[in-house]
Motif scaffolding. Structure first.
Motif: not given
Lengths: 279, 279
Positions: A110, A206, A210-211, A213, A252-255, A257, A260-261
């Motif tokens: 972003p 992996k 998943e954990d 952030t 910023e506190g988000v995995i 994703h 990971l995907g």
């Protein structure tokens, strides 16, 4: 004495008067800092990561060691230039088989400029990133003293479709990677399988993704390596490393994703090669 | 006798002469087929899924039951219109608390039209999809007979940022969702936690998504439901369902890394609420 690396399979490369990484005899990989924010972002990542006490030791081993930055003579002859001093991941290998896999169906993020986003989005759609969640950026697989390495041209690799990726992952762990014949996948179980093989290492990564952030690893690569001579005797020295951090951003506190995907998709491809070995 | 559903929190809605889903007294949810390829794709998905023997039973329970398609009087008075006859997921609830969460950082897919891709990409970047890997599409949480439901307007929900999502997930399982006060998260452990809670169900779905390469669930939602009266007595009837299959495509042998990444991000958010309950 600095020299051009023999086993780089992707990324900017020195030679022909171009700016690129250099290695020394003591196992160091000197990567010139890019002049724009990519350079400062990669240096900032290594500095942050190497001092971050929240990174578990078993995860830290998946990252190249960092020895700071240093002014060195640039490979393009332009004089002194700041370089990241990193661990040369293949320095102890004789004939490293190496694959560089850029993870993520999206290589942009972003905060990037509209121009950069457009460029990445086009590339992600043209290659396998969008479909697969990853793309192969480059590879080499050692066959023998006589025939050397299977090392498809950059142009060939960048036009891989999903089935090319599937077969390359199998050819990469075959004793006959250069042959036109069906790849035999001889080394799949010793390189990809086992308690310390590539699959086990990817699964450990992996679980961390998943954990965690802390960081978003935009446009990073997983480097997969092994040594054929070792694989033949059951000691493949199979290793996974993460590289290329010029686009890492704060989690910023988000995995992450997106990473990971893509990692899960790669894991599924590698698992399927192991499952289908009998075929 | 068909009527307009009371507890729909997102999607096209009947009423004011508009075309939308209707329910009957026997627990059926009649969803009008959209006229374009969305309608045919959703019908094709339900038909394929309901007869696919590769779907494990424990996964099948996360999908609404499908009873075929039927010509019914449309809610907009336009006459007979084909409807999907589905299970009404809240028919046995009295005061259902419901959250509709659209999964995936990307709601578009390679096969879509350029116009559709542009529209989705814009929405994914404006909302939380790109950042979080999911966005809340709508919700309602029951407070009491006197005060009714907390049901923020569509416009409010669609402008949620990451922190709004975090706090809504906590407010959703609070006894005081309508209060200005800090949500108490009273029902978090009974709704989200436990061996049959939301988190356990999401984890079961995640394990399936790590493996299944049959479908790509573009732009699908996870519906999270519970009943407050039940939650107060420890029997929350917490349920996860997948809905909205108008953009499902063939997996073509690749896992749905986009859905999986977003699902993992949602799992992390729900886990954190449980971990931080003492705070």
């Amino acid at each position: 004495m600095l020299k051009i690396p023999d086993h780089q399979v992707a990324g900017h490369q020195a030679g022909d008067g171009k700016l690129g990484p250099l290695i020394d005899d003591s196992g160091r990989f000197c990567k010139p800092l890019q002049n724009d924010e990519r350079g400062s972002r990669e240096a900032a990542f290594y500095t942050s990561f190497s001092s971050n006490t929240k990174i578990p030791d078993q995860i830290r081993r998946y990252f190249p060691l960092f020895h700071g930055t240093q002014l060195l003579e640039a490979s393009d002859g332009s004089g002194l230039h700041p370089h990241l001093i990193l661990e040369d991941l293949v320095s102890t290998h004789v004939h490293p088989s190496v694959m560089d896999i850029k993870i993520g169906s999206r290589t942009w993020y972003p905060q990037a400029s509209e121009e950069y986003i457009k460029k990445c989005l086009k590339k992600d759609r043209e290659g396998t990133s969008l479909k697969l969640g990853f793309r192969i950026s480059g590879l080499q697989a050692y066959e023998s003293e006589e025939s050397g390495f299977w090392k498809p041209a950059k142009k060939v690799v960048s036009s891989y479709d999903v089935e090319d990726v599937r077969s390359s992952l199998k050819r990469f762990v075959s004793s006959n990677p250069l042959a036109d014949a069906k790849p035999d996948g001889s080394f799949a179980s010793v390189v990809y399988g086992g308690s310390d093989g590539i699959l086990a290492q990817l699964l450990e990564l992996k679980a961390w993704f998943e954990d965690q952030t802390i960081y978003h690893f935009n446009s990073c690569s997983v480097l997969v390596m092994y040594e054929k001579a070792g694989a033949e005797t059951g000691m493949s020295r199979a290793e996974v490393k993460l590289i290329d951090f010029a686009h890492v951003t704060d989690g910023e506190g988000v995995i992450d994703h997106n990473f990971l995907g893509g990692l899960c998709s790669l894991i599924k491809f590698v698992s399927e090669i192991l499952v289908n070995l009998g075929d």
